[in-house]
Design a protein around this motif. Structure first.
Motif, PDB file in Angstrom:
ATOM      1  N   LEU A 166       7.938   7.944  -1.646  1.00  0.00           N
ATOM      2  CA  LEU A 166       6.759   7.550  -0.889  1.00  0.00           C
ATOM      3  C   LEU A 166       6.330   8.678   0.052  1.00  0.00           C
ATOM      4  O   LEU A 166       7.174   9.391   0.598  1.00  0.00           O
ATOM      5  N   LEU A 180       0.189   8.425   4.917  1.00  0.00           N
ATOM      6  CA  LEU A 180      -0.409   7.233   4.324  1.00  0.00           C
ATOM      7  C   LEU A 180      -1.409   6.596   5.285  1.00  0.00           C
ATOM      8  O   LEU A 180      -2.501   6.182   4.875  1.00  0.00           O
ATOM      9  N   TYR A 235       2.578   2.310 -12.273  1.00  0.00           N
ATOM     10  CA  TYR A 235       3.623   2.564 -11.271  1.00  0.00           C
ATOM     11  C   TYR A 235       4.883   3.094 -11.950  1.00  0.00           C
ATOM     12  O   TYR A 235       5.588   3.948 -11.400  1.00  0.00           O
ATOM     13  N   PRO A 287      -1.045   8.023  -3.755  1.00  0.00           N
ATOM     14  CA  PRO A 287       0.094   7.708  -2.882  1.00  0.00           C
ATOM     15  C   PRO A 287      -0.063   6.349  -2.206  1.00  0.00           C
ATOM     16  O   PRO A 287       0.905   5.597  -2.078  1.00  0.00           O
ATOM     17  N   TRP A 322       2.364   2.985  -2.808  1.00  0.00           N
ATOM     18  CA  TRP A 322       2.914   2.201  -1.692  1.00  0.00           C
ATOM     19  C   TRP A 322       2.525   0.731  -1.827  1.00  0.00           C
ATOM     20  O   TRP A 322       3.352  -0.156  -1.672  1.00  0.00           O
ATOM     21  N   ARG A 364       4.090  -1.084  -4.909  1.00  0.00           N
ATOM     22  CA  ARG A 364       5.507  -1.343  -4.628  1.00  0.00           C
ATOM     23  C   ARG A 364       5.665  -2.564  -3.724  1.00  0.00           C
ATOM     24  O   ARG A 364       6.554  -3.400  -3.940  1.00  0.00           O
ATOM     25  N   THR A 401      13.002   3.025  -3.602  1.00  0.00           N
ATOM     26  CA  THR A 401      12.655   4.421  -3.359  1.00  0.00           C
ATOM     27  C   THR A 401      13.819   5.292  -3.823  1.00  0.00           C
ATOM     28  O   THR A 401      14.933   4.804  -4.037  1.00  0.00           O
TER      29      THR A 401
END
Length: 464
Positions: free
Chosen positions: A64, A70, A192, A258, A262, A265, A277
């Motif tokens: 991540l 982020l 993913y 990205p 996130w 997930r 992760t």
């Protein structure tokens, strides 16, 4: 994942492996994309809720981006920027009894929003995340003030809510393509699993295959869908890019951003899937084989830990260590080792061939060799019955009694299960009585349960 209108399976597992293989992905990526063993399916006993017993998928470890990166990216997502513009434009304004703008076309014209459906998505995001507040028929500024000063975790919580709003819209025509909306969550989960991206051709194939299986589509419908889907998918991917979830890789393949990684997930974890992760599974690389097996049995190791463990040693070394554990261990350990060994190819042959000399392991080794078209001794019906007893004993020891019952029922249809019980009673296996006791106490077929209780009593008498 949740929020897809499709209640069938995600992409067919075998088909997913084949499609990903077309991209030249490495074995580790394929192995972790879908792991349907080593605890990948857990059933909850004595529970009738529809979600219990559903398949749990294991995804490859991801790296991540830092929270700060982020959080900064959230503020640049076009969807978020437009939702902010809509909230500012709205100011204090009366809304309909349904809590919507009375004239969406006016808002579209003044804000440059392409359609009322896009405006509705922005409105939902603005209201649900707190940019706007609706009370007594009036919309006003809400408590959320997005800025670079917003704490990173708060920004990510906001982003999580945005994505849930977006995916929820799949039930009400998010992308303009009914079939993409229907399989949106599984498409994102597949992307993913393959971090470098999937070509649109591969995505189209996956959606078509999934739709045909899950929706039992007829050939005429599939031909019509195959012609329309490439264009529909292109538009859908553009929308997902606008929502901050999709970007193009250097090779020109759609992949998750990205922020998309996130968010997907987060949704996978909410659904109970294994989506670790890299840091979370790295600790398993240096474990000994026994520690790994015990951690899996105790459910303190996610299935993806197996991938990391196998990739940190040669296939032959891994197989030799695992065979040693299984040869002297319990049925639960053998079952766990067996699922790990299934991840290894012919390069692990030497230790498996040596295992043919181990009394409690040779049948598994022979089966492993046969599956890979390698020379191996034949297995008799009695050997297969022994493996069946061992498999059921393994599931019982792993606390998966309900799965053991399903495994038993899959052996033979109908009345033949009584015969299977009688054959199990003759198996020279230390856990035969435990397996028969389980069937006698819990099998739903009265004839099978009665036969199992009778067989257990006879087996005890013979061994006393």
């Amino acid at each position: 994942m949740a929020k897809s209108g499709n209640t069938g399976n995600v992409f067919d597992l075998g088909e997913l492996r084949r499609l990903v293989g077309e991209l030249g992905a490495g074995p580790g990526e394929l192995r972790a994309a879908v792991l349907d063993a080593v605890g990948a399916t857990d059933a909850v006993d004595d529970c009738d809720c529809p979600d219990c017993g559903t398949e749990v998928l294991s995804f490859p470890p991801v790296e991540l981006a830092a929270d700060g990166e982020l959080a900064a990216a959230v503020l640049k997502v076009p969807l978020v920027l437009d939702a902010q513009r809509l909230a500012a434009w709205t100011g204090t304004r009366e809304v309909t009894p349904e809590g919507l703008l009375p004239d969406p076309f006016l808002a579209c014209a003044e804000l440059g929003v392409p359609s009322p459906s896009r405006l509705h998505l922005l409105w939902v995001v603005a209201v649900n995340t707190g940019m706007l507040r609706i009370s007594r028929g009036v919309a006003t500024a809400g408590p959320l003030a997005l800025s670079a000063e917003l704490p990173h975790r708060a920004a990510l919580e906001f982003w999580d809510g945005v994505v849930m709003d977006v995916l929820d819209r799949a039930d009400e025509s998010l992308t303009g393509s009914a079939v993409v909306d229907d399989h949106l969550a599984e498409m994102l989960a597949t992307m993913y699993a393959v971090s470098e991206g999937l070509s649109t051709v591969t995505l189209v194939k996956g959606i078509l295959q999934s739709h045909e299986v899950a929706c039992e589509a007829r050939p005429a419908e599939m031909r019509e869908l195959a012609a329309a889907l490439p264009g529909e998918l292109e538009s859908a991917l553009a929308l997902l890019g606008y929502c901050g979830l999709i970007e193009l890789s250097e090779a020109g393949r759609p992949r998750l951003t990205p922020l998309g990684v996130w968010a997907v997930r987060q949704d996978l974890i909410r659904e109970g899937h294994d989506a670790p992760t890299g840091a979370e599974v790295a600790v398993f690389a240096d474990l000994g084989g026994t520690e790994l097996v015990d951690a899996i049995i105790k459910r303190s190791a996610a299935p993806s830990a197996v991938t990391v463990w196998l990739e940190s040693r040669s296939p032959e070394a891994a197989a030799r260590e695992l065979v040693g554990i299984a040869a002297t261990g319990t049925a639960g350990q053998r079952g766990t080792v067996g699922t790990i060994l299934e991840e290894l190819g012919p390069e692990a042959e030497p230790p498996l061939r040596e295992a043919l000399a181990e009394p409690s392991m040779w049948r598994y080794a022979a089966s492993w060799l046969h599956i890979r078209d390698l020379p191996a001794p034949p297995l008799t019906p009695a050997d297969r019955t022994w493996i069946a007893v061992d498999t059921l004993a393994s599931l019982v020891q792993l606390g998966k009694a309900a799965e053991a019952m399903r495994e038993f029922d899959a052996l033979e249809p109908g009345e033949d299960l009584v015969r299977v019980v009688e054959e199990m009673a003759l198996a020279d296996h230390p856990d035969t009585v435990a397996v028969l006791d389980l069937l006698g106490a819990h099998h739903s077929d009265a004839a099978v349960a009665k036969a199992a209780r009778k067989a257990a009593m006879k087996t005890r008498s013979r061994r006393s």
